[in-house]
Design a protein around this motif. Structure first.
Motif, PDB file in Angstrom:
ATOM      1  N   VAL A 110       0.680   5.168  10.702  1.00 53.14           N
ATOM      2  CA  VAL A 110      -0.497   5.218   9.826  1.00 53.14           C
ATOM      3  C   VAL A 110      -0.385   6.403   8.874  1.00 53.14           C
ATOM      4  O   VAL A 110      -0.635   6.277   7.662  1.00 53.14           O
ATOM      5  N   ALA A 111      -0.007   7.553   9.418  1.00 54.85           N
ATOM      6  CA  ALA A 111       0.139   8.762   8.596  1.00 54.85           C
ATOM      7  C   ALA A 111       1.212   8.556   7.528  1.00 54.85           C
ATOM      8  O   ALA A 111       1.047   8.970   6.373  1.00 54.85           O
ATOM      9  N   MET A 112       2.293   7.897   7.897  1.00 53.79           N
ATOM     10  CA  MET A 112       3.365   7.604   6.952  1.00 53.79           C
ATOM     11  C   MET A 112       2.860   6.699   5.834  1.00 53.79           C
ATOM     12  O   MET A 112       3.154   6.923   4.659  1.00 53.79           O
ATOM     13  N   ALA A 113       2.051   5.706   6.169  1.00 54.35           N
ATOM     14  CA  ALA A 113       1.509   4.793   5.165  1.00 54.35           C
ATOM     15  C   ALA A 113       0.556   5.525   4.212  1.00 54.35           C
ATOM     16  O   ALA A 113       0.600   5.316   2.996  1.00 54.35           O
ATOM     17  N   VAL A 114      -0.297   6.390   4.767  1.00 53.55           N
ATOM     18  CA  VAL A 114      -1.229   7.163   3.942  1.00 53.55           C
ATOM     19  C   VAL A 114      -0.448   8.075   3.004  1.00 53.55           C
ATOM     20  O   VAL A 114      -0.733   8.155   1.801  1.00 53.55           O
ATOM     21  N   LEU A 115       0.550   8.753   3.540  1.00 56.87           N
ATOM     22  CA  LEU A 115       1.367   9.665   2.731  1.00 56.87           C
ATOM     23  C   LEU A 115       2.126   8.913   1.638  1.00 56.87           C
ATOM     24  O   LEU A 115       2.165   9.347   0.486  1.00 56.87           O
ATOM     25  N   SER A 116       2.681   7.780   1.975  1.00 55.99           N
ATOM     26  CA  SER A 116       3.396   6.958   0.990  1.00 55.99           C
ATOM     27  C   SER A 116       2.469   6.516  -0.131  1.00 55.99           C
ATOM     28  O   SER A 116       2.820   6.598  -1.310  1.00 55.99           O
ATOM     29  N   ALA A 117       1.288   6.038   0.248  1.00 56.68           N
ATOM     30  CA  ALA A 117       0.326   5.577  -0.748  1.00 56.68           C
ATOM     31  C   ALA A 117      -0.095   6.718  -1.675  1.00 56.68           C
ATOM     32  O   ALA A 117      -0.232   6.522  -2.894  1.00 56.68           O
ATOM     33  N   ARG A 118      -0.282   7.902  -1.114  1.00 59.50           N
ATOM     34  CA  ARG A 118      -0.648   9.060  -1.943  1.00 59.50           C
ATOM     35  C   ARG A 118       0.469   9.417  -2.915  1.00 59.50           C
ATOM     36  O   ARG A 118       0.205   9.726  -4.084  1.00 59.50           O
ATOM     37  N   LEU A 119       1.706   9.405  -2.436  1.00 59.37           N
ATOM     38  CA  LEU A 119       2.835   9.727  -3.314  1.00 59.37           C
ATOM     39  C   LEU A 119       2.940   8.726  -4.463  1.00 59.37           C
ATOM     40  O   LEU A 119       3.154   9.106  -5.615  1.00 59.37           O
ATOM     41  N   VAL A 120       2.784   7.461  -4.138  1.00 58.80           N
ATOM     42  CA  VAL A 120       2.869   6.416  -5.160  1.00 58.80           C
ATOM     43  C   VAL A 120       1.729   6.584  -6.173  1.00 58.80           C
ATOM     44  O   VAL A 120       1.946   6.533  -7.392  1.00 58.80           O
ATOM     45  N   ALA A 121       0.512   6.823  -5.682  1.00 49.71           N
ATOM     46  CA  ALA A 121      -0.650   6.960  -6.571  1.00 49.71           C
ATOM     47  C   ALA A 121      -0.562   8.227  -7.429  1.00 49.71           C
ATOM     48  O   ALA A 121      -0.865   8.192  -8.622  1.00 49.71           O
ATOM     49  N   ASP A 122      -0.136   9.334  -6.827  1.00 52.38           N
ATOM     50  CA  ASP A 122      -0.108  10.616  -7.546  1.00 52.38           C
ATOM     51  C   ASP A 122       1.032  10.719  -8.556  1.00 52.38           C
ATOM     52  O   ASP A 122       0.893  11.366  -9.590  1.00 52.38           O
ATOM     53  N   TYR A 123       2.154  10.108  -8.248  1.00 52.30           N
ATOM     54  CA  TYR A 123       3.329  10.298  -9.099  1.00 52.30           C
ATOM     55  C   TYR A 123       3.853   9.015  -9.728  1.00 52.30           C
ATOM     56  O   TYR A 123       4.927   9.024 -10.334  1.00 52.30           O
ATOM     57  N   ALA A 124       3.121   7.921  -9.594  1.00 46.65           N
ATOM     58  CA  ALA A 124       3.510   6.630 -10.167  1.00 46.65           C
ATOM     59  C   ALA A 124       4.966   6.297  -9.833  1.00 46.65           C
ATOM     60  O   ALA A 124       5.735   5.853 -10.673  1.00 46.65           O
ATOM     61  N   LEU A 125       5.321   6.541  -8.579  1.00 47.21           N
ATOM     62  CA  LEU A 125       6.683   6.251  -8.120  1.00 47.21           C
ATOM     63  C   LEU A 125       6.780   4.794  -7.691  1.00 47.21           C
ATOM     64  O   LEU A 125       5.776   4.133  -7.449  1.00 47.21           O
ATOM     65  N   HIS A 126       7.989   4.311  -7.570  1.00 45.65           N
ATOM     66  CA  HIS A 126       8.220   2.943  -7.124  1.00 45.65           C
ATOM     67  C   HIS A 126       7.814   2.834  -5.657  1.00 45.65           C
ATOM     68  O   HIS A 126       8.410   3.472  -4.796  1.00 45.65           O
ATOM     69  N   SER A 127       6.790   2.044  -5.368  1.00 50.20           N
ATOM     70  CA  SER A 127       6.197   2.027  -4.030  1.00 50.20           C
ATOM     71  C   SER A 127       7.163   1.580  -2.941  1.00 50.20           C
ATOM     72  O   SER A 127       7.190   2.161  -1.865  1.00 50.20           O
ATOM     73  N   LEU A 128       7.970   0.552  -3.199  1.00 52.92           N
ATOM     74  CA  LEU A 128       8.870   0.058  -2.167  1.00 52.92           C
ATOM     75  C   LEU A 128       9.886   1.135  -1.780  1.00 52.92           C
ATOM     76  O   LEU A 128      10.145   1.350  -0.588  1.00 52.92           O
ATOM     77  N   ALA A 129      10.424   1.835  -2.746  1.00 49.98           N
ATOM     78  CA  ALA A 129      11.412   2.877  -2.457  1.00 49.98           C
ATOM     79  C   ALA A 129      10.792   4.003  -1.632  1.00 49.98           C
ATOM     80  O   ALA A 129      11.400   4.494  -0.672  1.00 49.98           O
ATOM     81  N   ILE A 130       9.583   4.403  -1.971  1.00 53.74           N
ATOM     82  CA  ILE A 130       8.902   5.470  -1.232  1.00 53.74           C
ATOM     83  C   ILE A 130       8.604   5.022   0.199  1.00 53.74           C
ATOM     84  O   ILE A 130       8.882   5.739   1.156  1.00 53.74           O
ATOM     85  N   HIS A 131       8.032   3.833   0.348  1.00 54.92           N
ATOM     86  CA  HIS A 131       7.698   3.327   1.681  1.00 54.92           C
ATOM     87  C   HIS A 131       8.947   3.205   2.554  1.00 54.92           C
ATOM     88  O   HIS A 131       8.930   3.600   3.723  1.00 54.92           O
ATOM     89  N   LEU A 132      10.016   2.664   2.001  1.00 51.35           N
ATOM     90  CA  LEU A 132      11.250   2.506   2.770  1.00 51.35           C
ATOM     91  C   LEU A 132      11.855   3.851   3.157  1.00 51.35           C
ATOM     92  O   LEU A 132      12.319   4.034   4.286  1.00 51.35           O
ATOM     93  N   THR A 133      11.842   4.794   2.229  1.00 51.74           N
ATOM     94  CA  THR A 133      12.421   6.108   2.503  1.00 51.74           C
ATOM     95  C   THR A 133      11.645   6.832   3.598  1.00 51.74           C
ATOM     96  O   THR A 133      12.236   7.316   4.576  1.00 51.74           O
TER      97      THR A 133
END
Length: 182
Positions: A110-133
């Motif tokens: 859950v924490a990983m998902a929250v952190l991934s979502a924040r990174l994607v939202a804050d930095y407009a990063l590619h969501s799949l790459a962030i989630h997978l990493t």
């Protein structure tokens, strides 16, 4: 199946639901409000707690009572706690490996998902790459840490059980001091 086993299972289910709910609420709130350094630290802490409790659960099932009987005969107060842990190895392992280990594993997800979502939202990063990493790192650290921990727990079961028993003894002693019990 014995009645005591059914009662144990019901108690474990109920306590797991309560613990998972409380820890999920706390960690999610911490992850959403914290900066990235704190969020990654919380995530890492969840992984470490899961690994440590997994080690304790394995050590208790692998340990031998004999050295603790000798220690208890020489007045070591924590040795009695260690003997109690080993005599209840099945339940201790269930709490450590299944309850704490599984809850920390789920909450770290859950924490990983929250952190991934924040990174994607804050930095407009590619969501799949962030989630997978991030998910790859969390899973790798968890599984690798538990693999190392299990080997260490088997090799050093007496020391780990003694450390755990001494810690539990001190917590009980402190609790008794705070509540005025003897």
């Amino acid at each position: 199946m014995k009645k005591s086993d059914i009662r144990w299972a019901i108690r474990i289910v109920a306590s797991s639901i309560v613990l998972a709910t409380v820890f999920t609420l706390l960690s999610t709130a911490a992850m959403e409000e914290a900066g990235y350094v704190v969020a990654f630290f919380v995530l890492f802490l969840l992984i470490v707690v899961g690994i440590v409790f997994d080690m304790i659960g394995v050590a208790v099932t692998a340990a031998d009572e004999t050295p603790f009987h000798s220690m208890a005969a020489h007045g070591c107060l924590a040795a009695k706690e260690a003997i109690r842990l080993i005599k209840n190895a099945g339940r201790v392992a269930n709490i450590c490996n299944d309850v704490v280990g599984d809850i920390t594993g789920i909450i770290s997800g859950v924490a990983m998902a929250v952190l991934s979502a924040r990174l994607v939202a804050d930095y407009a990063l590619h969501s799949l790459a962030i989630h997978l990493t991030i998910s790859g790192l969390v899973v790798g650290l968890t599984i690798g840490g538990k693999a190392l921990g299990k080997g260490a727990a088997i090799r050093s079961s007496t020391g780990i059980v003694y450390f755990t028993a001494r810690s539990l003894y001190r917590i009980k002693w402190l609790g008794n001091k705070l509540t005025g019990r003897r």
